[in-house]
Design an enzyme around this catalytic site. Structure first.
Site, mmCIF file in Angstrom:
data_model
loop_
_atom_site.group_PDB
_atom_site.id
_atom_site.type_symbol
_atom_site.label_atom_id
_atom_site.label_comp_id
_atom_site.label_asym_id
_atom_site.label_seq_id
_atom_site.Cartn_x
_atom_site.Cartn_y
_atom_site.Cartn_z
ATOM 1 N N THR A 7 -14.039 0.755 0.056
ATOM 2 C CA THR A 7 -13.011 -0.291 0.089
ATOM 3 C C THR A 7 -11.653 0.250 0.556
ATOM 4 O OG1 THR A 7 -12.732 0.087 -2.296
ATOM 5 C CG2 THR A 7 -14.070 -1.785 -1.625
ATOM 6 N N SER B 190 -3.169 0.006 -2.604
ATOM 7 C CA SER B 190 -3.650 -0.784 -1.474
ATOM 8 C C SER B 190 -3.427 0.041 -0.217
ATOM 9 C CB SER B 190 -2.887 -2.108 -1.377
ATOM 10 O OG SER B 190 -3.210 -2.766 -0.166
ATOM 11 N N ARG B 191 -4.483 0.347 0.499
ATOM 12 C CA ARG B 191 -4.345 1.202 1.678
ATOM 13 C C ARG B 191 -3.786 0.452 2.883
ATOM 14 N NH1 ARG B 191 -9.581 3.128 -0.356
ATOM 15 N NH2 ARG B 191 -9.124 4.915 -1.663
ATOM 16 N N VAL B 192 -3.624 -0.856 2.745
ATOM 17 C CA VAL B 192 -2.960 -1.625 3.795
ATOM 18 C C VAL B 192 -1.453 -1.600 3.575
ATOM 19 C CG1 VAL B 192 -2.682 -3.933 4.769
ATOM 20 C CG2 VAL B 192 -4.955 -3.077 4.228
#
Length: 516
Positions: free
Chosen positions: A339, A365-367
């Site tokens: 994810t 959150s990697r975004v």
């Protein structure tokens, strides 16, 4: 009356000329053994992987699971007790598929797409295979459009973008389902179609979730796929793939969809059950060797497509249940690695009354800020760091703050107020403009003279004031997407006017008052 031979000849010639021989070829096999939802079938030499097969005697459908040299392992999608050794099995030529399209919105269906809500048949002629190859790299584009959850702690610190895969992980009864239901409710009146896949839950729990969505007007944009604990393991195994196929239909039509898998721990257990019954070799914790591929091929189908393909998106919120907070177990680490970030819910925070019980230290959150509107980035820029610092100092706060230096005391008291602000009631998502307004007031010191136990009341009255007396201000934040130099004095004036006429008595320490 005499019958002439020529007439008989003419009749026979007409019959011969009109004779058409129709030959049908059916791939047929025979049940060798059956038990625990798995039937071993001899024959079916032309069957395909994941093809549906039929047991004509009982009318049951099965799925070709193991393709071996001498036999085929079929997982029975339904009641298997009427199937007996020696029964005939026929291939259907159809890969497992489910109905898709707008006709499913507002309905509750099982893992095969059949309605189970008592509202009649689903009027659609569109079907999609439940297993599909995920879109390639060239077909995707960056995730830079926000999917608002309506939860302040998430939208401010762990933003979710359209097309992202954000894991929600935590022990049982820590509020995982509440977060996803809030997110679905928050899409009311928007353009996002939601698919809620319930895997291995009690039927009463699924019914309660559907009732909550109906009461809050969220079923108008939601599809519920239920494979409850009472359903056979094969149906629990295919349920998330069925839900994903329904979501892909909207994504490839240029629309935005959100799918929730509640939860993938039970999905992995169902897959382990059918694999062991099918005599596939076990690996770590008795899971089959391809359990990582099981979830990666599922979650990789969530994407934001390129503009050439319509620009649609499928956002997924998979859920994992941990045991005693162990995120390093087999299935949790697998899904974390697939994810684009995780939201970790901590039992200690939950029982301390901090809900949603999000641990901001482990959650990520990697975004990142790419999926936030500018206004949220402006007000939440330092929020994560401030909260992390407060958590590290919170141990001192329980012994009182009188002996601490002014800077540390200021940090602790600011953190206490921000923690209160981030608390949120269940099924009460907030529009993004209201989140921005209250976070702006908190980050600009307007809560410094409000007692910690009155912060929640301050928030409620402040937002009510903005909705009634300053609706155009909230509308401008929503439309402009940022707090401009022109909006800042208007927001400051509105907040000061509210405080001037409110009942909140000053209870700040001298340090906090000076911080203003």
């Amino acid at each position: 009356m005499a019958v002439r031979a020529t007439e008989i000849g003419d009749i026979l010639k007409q019959q011969i000329a009109g004779f058409q021989q129709q030959m049908t070829v059916t791939n047929v096999g025979t049940v060798v053994s059956v038990g625990d939802g798995i039937a071993n079938v001899y024959g079916l030499s032309q069957v395909m992987a994941s093809e549906l097969v039929e047991f004509p005697k009982s009318g049951t459908i099965g799925l070709a699971f193991n393709l071996e040299e001498e036999a085929v392992g079929v997982i029975v999608l339904g009641e298997y007790k009427e199937i007996e050794e020696g029964d005939e099995v026929r291939s259907t030529g159809r890969i497992a598929s489910v109905p898709v399209g707008d006709a499913l919105i507002g309905r509750v269906v099982n893992a095969l797409g059949q309605p189970i809500d008592g509202k009649g048949p689903i009027a659609t002629d569109k079907f999609r295979d439940i297993e599909r190859i995920a879109p390639g790299v060239i077909k995707r584009q960056n995730v830079d459009q926000a999917l608002q959850t309506g939860i302040k702690a998430i939208d401010a610190m762990i933003p979710i973008g359209r097309g992202q895969r954000e894991l929600i992980i935590g022990d049982r009864q820590t509020g995982k389902s509440a977060i996803v239901l809030d997110t679905i409710i928050n899409q009311r009146g928007g353009d996002v179609v939601c698919i809620y896949v319930a895997i291995g839950q009690k039927q009463s729990q699924v019914a309660q979730s559907v009732r909550i969505l109906e009461e809050r007007g969220a079923m108008e944009h939601t599809i519920v796929v239920s494979a409850s604990a009472a359903d056979p393991a094969p149906l629990q195994f295919i349920a998330p793939f069925s839900g994903t196929a329904m979501g892909e239909e909207f994504m490839e039509a240029g629309r935005d969809a959100l799918i929730v898998y509640d939860d993938l721990s039970k999905h992995a257990q169902a897959y382990r059950e059918v694999s062991l019954l099918g005599r596939r070799p076990p690996g770590r914790e008795a899971y089959p060797g391809d359990v990582f591929y099981l979830h990666s091929r599922l979650l990789e189908r969530s994407a934001r497509l390129s503009d050439d393909l319509g620009g649609g998106s499928l956002t997924s919120l998979p859920m994992i249940e941990t045991q005693a907070g162990d995120v390093s177990a087999y299935i949790p680490t697998n899904v974390i690695s697939i994810t684009d970030g995780q939201i970790f819910l901590e039992p200690d925070l939950f029982y301390a009354g901090i809900r949603p019980a999000i641990n901001v230290g482990i959650s990520v959150s990697r975004v990142g800020g790419a999926a936030q509107i500018k206004a949220m980035r402006q007000v939440a820029g330092r929020l994560r760091i401030d909260l992390a610092q407060y958590r590290s100092l919170a141990a001192f706060a329980q012994f009182g703050t009188s002996d601490l230096d002014p800077t540390t005391r200021n940090q602790i008291e600011t953190g206490q107020r921000m923690t209160e602000i981030l608390k949120q009631g269940q099924y009460q998502p907030l529009p993004v403009q209201e989140q921005v307004a209250i976070l702006w007031a908190a980050s600009n010191g307007f809560l410094a003279d409000v007692a910690v136990d009155k912060v929640r009341a301050f928030e409620t009255e402040y937002l009510d004031y903005l909705r009634t007396a300053q609706p155009e201000l909230l509308a401008r934040i929503a439309t402009e997407g940022q707090i401009s130099d022109e909006l800042t004095p208007l927001l400051k004036s509105a907040t000061e006017n509210f405080k001037g006429g409110s009942s909140f008595a000053s209870s700040a320490t001298p340090v906090m008052a000076a911080a203003r």
